[in-house]
Design a protein around this motif. Structure first.
Motif, mmCIF file in Angstrom:
data_model
loop_
_atom_site.group_PDB
_atom_site.id
_atom_site.type_symbol
_atom_site.label_atom_id
_atom_site.label_comp_id
_atom_site.label_asym_id
_atom_site.label_seq_id
_atom_site.Cartn_x
_atom_site.Cartn_y
_atom_site.Cartn_z
ATOM 1 N N LYS A 137 0.807 -1.213 0.000
ATOM 2 C CA LYS A 137 0.000 0.000 0.000
ATOM 3 C C LYS A 137 0.842 1.265 0.000
ATOM 4 O O LYS A 137 0.349 2.330 -0.282
ATOM 5 N N SER A 138 2.110 1.145 0.304
ATOM 6 C CA SER A 138 2.978 2.316 0.370
ATOM 7 C C SER A 138 3.740 2.498 -0.928
ATOM 8 O O SER A 138 4.372 1.569 -1.428
ATOM 9 N N ILE A 139 3.693 3.690 -1.448
ATOM 10 C CA ILE A 139 4.397 3.989 -2.692
ATOM 11 C C ILE A 139 5.916 3.985 -2.494
ATOM 12 O O ILE A 139 6.664 3.858 -3.446
ATOM 13 N N ALA A 140 6.361 4.083 -1.263
ATOM 14 C CA ALA A 140 7.794 4.061 -0.981
ATOM 15 C C ALA A 140 8.429 2.782 -1.523
ATOM 16 O O ALA A 140 9.590 2.783 -1.922
ATOM 17 N N TYR A 141 7.655 1.718 -1.568
ATOM 18 C CA TYR A 141 8.126 0.445 -2.101
ATOM 19 C C TYR A 141 8.550 0.578 -3.568
ATOM 20 O O TYR A 141 9.390 -0.169 -4.046
ATOM 21 N N PHE A 142 7.987 1.542 -4.288
ATOM 22 C CA PHE A 142 8.226 1.696 -5.715
ATOM 23 C C PHE A 142 9.206 2.821 -6.049
ATOM 24 O O PHE A 142 9.409 3.144 -7.213
ATOM 25 N N GLU A 143 9.800 3.433 -5.057
ATOM 26 C CA GLU A 143 10.710 4.562 -5.265
ATOM 27 C C GLU A 143 11.860 4.216 -6.210
ATOM 28 O O GLU A 143 12.170 4.979 -7.115
ATOM 29 N N ASN A 144 12.492 3.077 -6.005
ATOM 30 C CA ASN A 144 13.644 2.701 -6.820
ATOM 31 C C ASN A 144 13.253 2.491 -8.280
ATOM 32 O O ASN A 144 13.924 2.993 -9.184
#
Length: 117
Positions: A85-92
């Motif tokens: 649910k967190s977009i932080a997972y997709f930062e890279n």
């Protein structure tokens, strides 16, 4: 950066003029693609991030820009199928795609210039 539009040219009956036009449109749209990725990331909007990646995937596939298409597809699939649910997972993944979009202009324009009739 590697660019080999052989398959894209085959799909459009080796119409180099058409491919050059598509490349010009892609390069012109890169700032918009980057902006949509950044906005979705900043708003923490996974759906918008997936939509932006989907659009980039299609546009890059049309010109045979496989490095970009692959990154966009990976990001789109991750956004659509992830339970995260967190977009932080997709930062890279987002950062890699933005880097490729920022760096592609010279390579694509160089190919178009060399192949202009």
């Amino acid at each position: 950066m590697h660019y080999d539009p052989t398959e894209a040219l085959e799909r459009i009956d080796n119409d180099t003029g058409l491919l050059i036009m598509l490349i010009e449109v892609f390069v012109k749209e890169c700032p918009s693609y980057i902006g949509k990725l950044q906005t979705a990331r900043d708003r923490q909007d996974l759906n918008a991030l997936g939509d932006a990646a989907h659009n980039i995937k299609g546009a890059s596939a049309a010109i045979g820009f496989e490095e970009c298409r692959n990154l966009a597809e990976e990001l789109e699939v991750a956004c659509r199928q992830s339970g995260v649910k967190s977009i932080a997972y997709f930062e890279n993944s987002t950062a890699k795609l933005i880097t490729v979009l920022n760096a592609c202009e010279a390579t694509l324009k160089d190919w178009a210039k060399k192949n202009r009739a």
